[in-house]
Enzyme design. Structure first.
Site, PDB file in Angstrom:
ATOM      1  CG  HIS A 219       8.293  -0.582   2.246  1.00 43.79           C
ATOM      2  ND1 HIS A 219       7.521  -0.736   1.116  1.00 43.79           N
ATOM      3  CD2 HIS A 219       7.422  -0.228   3.228  1.00 43.79           C
ATOM      4  CE1 HIS A 219       6.269  -0.470   1.408  1.00 43.79           C
ATOM      5  NE2 HIS A 219       6.171  -0.163   2.682  1.00 43.79           N
TER       6      HIS A 219
ATOM      7  CG  ASP B 290       5.429   7.192   4.137  1.00 46.25           C
ATOM      8  OD1 ASP B 290       4.527   7.554   4.918  1.00 46.25           O
ATOM      9  OD2 ASP B 290       5.724   6.007   3.944  1.00 46.25           O
TER      10      ASP B 290
ATOM     11  CG  ASN C 129       8.865  -4.385   0.023  1.00 43.54           C
ATOM     12  OD1 ASN C 129       8.755  -3.723   1.046  1.00 43.54           O
ATOM     13  ND2 ASN C 129       8.818  -3.838  -1.184  1.00 43.54           N
TER      14      ASN C 129
ATOM     15  CD  GLU D 239       8.865   0.127  -2.173  1.00 41.52           C
ATOM     16  OE1 GLU D 239       9.087  -0.747  -1.315  1.00 41.52           O
ATOM     17  OE2 GLU D 239       7.775   0.234  -2.762  1.00 41.52           O
TER      18      GLU D 239
HETATM   19  C1  GLP Z   1       2.932   1.752   3.465  1.00 38.00           C
HETATM   20  C2  GLP Z   1       3.593   2.867   4.259  1.00 38.00           C
HETATM   21  C3  GLP Z   1       4.541   2.343   5.315  1.00 38.00           C
HETATM   22  C4  GLP Z   1       3.850   1.250   6.109  1.00 38.00           C
HETATM   23  C5  GLP Z   1       3.503   0.119   5.184  1.00 38.00           C
HETATM   24  C6  GLP Z   1       2.863  -1.061   5.890  1.00 38.00           C
HETATM   25  O1  GLP Z   1       3.681   1.319   2.393  1.00 38.00           O
HETATM   26  N1  GLP Z   1       4.328   3.765   3.425  1.00 38.00           N
HETATM   27  O2  GLP Z   1       4.958   3.403   6.137  1.00 38.00           O
HETATM   28  O3  GLP Z   1       4.679   0.804   7.135  1.00 38.00           O
HETATM   29  O4  GLP Z   1       2.573   0.616   4.233  1.00 38.00           O
HETATM   30  O5  GLP Z   1       1.504  -0.873   5.953  1.00 38.00           O
HETATM   31  P1  GLP Z   1       0.494  -1.719   6.817  1.00 38.00           P
HETATM   32  O6  GLP Z   1       0.692  -1.249   8.218  1.00 38.00           O
HETATM   33  O7  GLP Z   1      -0.853  -1.371   6.296  1.00 38.00           O
HETATM   34  O8  GLP Z   1       0.849  -3.132   6.641  1.00 38.00           O
END
Ligand code: GLP
Length: 248
Positions: free
Chosen positions: A138, A67, A136, A143
């Site tokens: 995702h 992404d 959440n 989402e």
């Molecule tokens: C973002 C990314 C996700 C990632 C998520 C969790 O939203 N788009 O790919 O898994 O954050 O992030 P973190 O690893 O900082 O908790």
């Protein structure tokens, strides 16, 4: 699904990096699906360390990222393009032309998303997809919603994701409100999936994604339908997982 319990963040990172290393050693020209966020940073650091020791060679590897924020320039430190270069690409011998992050600088969402899908198709699909989990539930930026979105598409980020990711920006107003993300079909087509999670903040997301109902309200729950998923998580992130699941 396989669950690998790690003691802490460092142990999780090392175990996840071991799985990625095995993939690269077994298939030197593999396609890695890569993720951003704070969770995989330690995994990348471990891979860099092994590369520096001469144990890993990325010269034939290709990568596609999950992404990217829509509208952030490559030089913006919050762009996922920048993140990947800083945290992995510039430290190893992966060929820059073999690394693909969705093009957030292309404001034409349809063309940017179609181009990313075409890249994955031309590479022959993803051998191993690394995933973090949003608070959440995702995955990528898929989402919670009414339906599982399919291919790479443009999403409106939820308020909870904007708030969670605002810690990386100067202010919440600077957080982009849209992103391009690989869809559920793109992710589910990966041959193998490796999910990393750490910390108590992920305990609900882990329990809901892997032990709750499969529902678009928890996008990560679709992973229960994938034939080859490995979850590497620390004890805090596994705190709400049923005890029987950790016995193997
Ligand atoms: C973002 C990314 C996700 C990632 C998520 C969790 O939203 N788009 O790919 O898994 O954050 O992030 P973190 O690893 O900082 O908790």
């Amino acid at each position: 699904m396989r669950i690998i319990k790690a003691k802490d963040y460092q142990d999780m990172s090392r175990k996840a990096a071991n799985i990625i290393s095995a993939q690269v050693i077994m298939k030197p020209n593999c396609v890695l699906g890569l993720a951003t966020g704070s969770t995989p940073i330690g995994t990348y650091a471990q891979l860099i360390d092994w590369y520096n020791k001469g144990d890993l060679d990325f010269s034939c590897v290709s990568s596609v990222n999950l992404d990217e924020y829509r509208g952030l320039d490559h030089s913006n430190p919050q762009s996922y393009y920048y993140f990947m270069h800083e945290n992995l690409f510039k430290h190893v011998n992966i060929r820059p032309e073999a690394t693909f992050v969705p093009d957030g600088t292309n404001m034409d969402a349809d063309s940017a998303c179609a181009a990313h899908e075409e890249i994955i198709r031309k590479l022959g699909g993803i051998d191993l997809q690394l995933l973090g989990l949003g608070n959440n539930g995702h995955i990528g930026f898929n989402e919670p919603g009414q339906a599982f979105e399919k291919d790479t598409h443009c999403v409106n980020l939820t308020q909870s994701t904007i708030e969670a990711n605002s810690r990386f920006f100067d202010s919440i107003e600077d957080v982009p409100t849209q992103a391009y993300t690989m869809g559920i079909r793109s992710i589910m087509h990966a041959k193998k999936i490796l999910v990393v999670a750490n910390g108590e903040g992920k305990a609900d997301a882990v329990a809901n994604a892997f032990f709750g109902p499969v529902t678009p309200q928890v996008p990560g729950s679709i992973l229960q339908m994938h034939p080859n998923v490995t979850l590497v998580a620390d004890e805090a992130a596994l705190a709400k997982v049923p005890a029987w699941a950790l016995k193997q």
